[in-house]
Design a protein around this motif. Structure first.
Motif: not given
Length: 145
Positions: A10-12, A19-21, A54-59, A62-69
């Motif tokens: 995810x870009x910031x 889009x990532x959601x 993450x987008x609002x507060x991260x310095x 990189x930001x990554x989002x993931x899911x595991x089922x």
């Protein structure tokens, strides 16, 4: 049920967060498991809140989002480069934001964060119950008794 996994960079920007959601929600649906509309809606809202934070507060970083089922849980994770610990709480009534982690706490079965070098992983988990097999999936039984 076999384990499924998806990871998305995810870009910031707010547009990238949206889009990532959507990508994550589509990825979870593509796992092919019956999770039910309520769980899918809750997971999408929780992912949206964690990504937005993450987008609002991260310095910078990189930001990554993931899911595991797996057969017992759906886990959503967001990694970012900000080591600050997220705080759950309710803002004043007239504030427009600040309710995201409160929503995460209300919707997820478990949630938390793990410190990582150089930042953290925020996560939320949902219990998954495996649906009973339908009649078309049951083995045929002999009736010649």
């Amino acid at each position: 049920m076999e384990a499924h996994q998806i990871r998305i960079p995810v870009s910031g920007t707010p547009a990238a967060a949206a889009a990532a959601r959507r990508q994550l929600a589509d990825g979870i649906r593509a796992f092919g498991a019956f999770l039910g509309p309520e769980l899918l809606d809750a997971a999408e809202l929780v992912a949206a809140e964690l990504i937005a934070n993450a987008v609002r507060h991260a310095t910078d970083g990189p930001i990554t989002v993931g899911a595991c089922l797996s057969n017992k849980k759906l886990r959503i994770e967001v990694n970012d480069a900000n080591p600050a610990v997220p705080q759950v709480g309710l803002p004043n009534v007239d504030e427009e934001g600040g309710r995201g982690l409160f929503l995460v706490a209300a919707l997820a079965d478990r949630h938390g964060f793990d410190p990582l070098p150089p930042g953290k992983r925020c996560w939320a988990e949902f219990k998954v119950s495996t649906p009973l097999p339908t009649a078309s999936h049951l083995p045929l039984q002999r009736s010649d008794r």
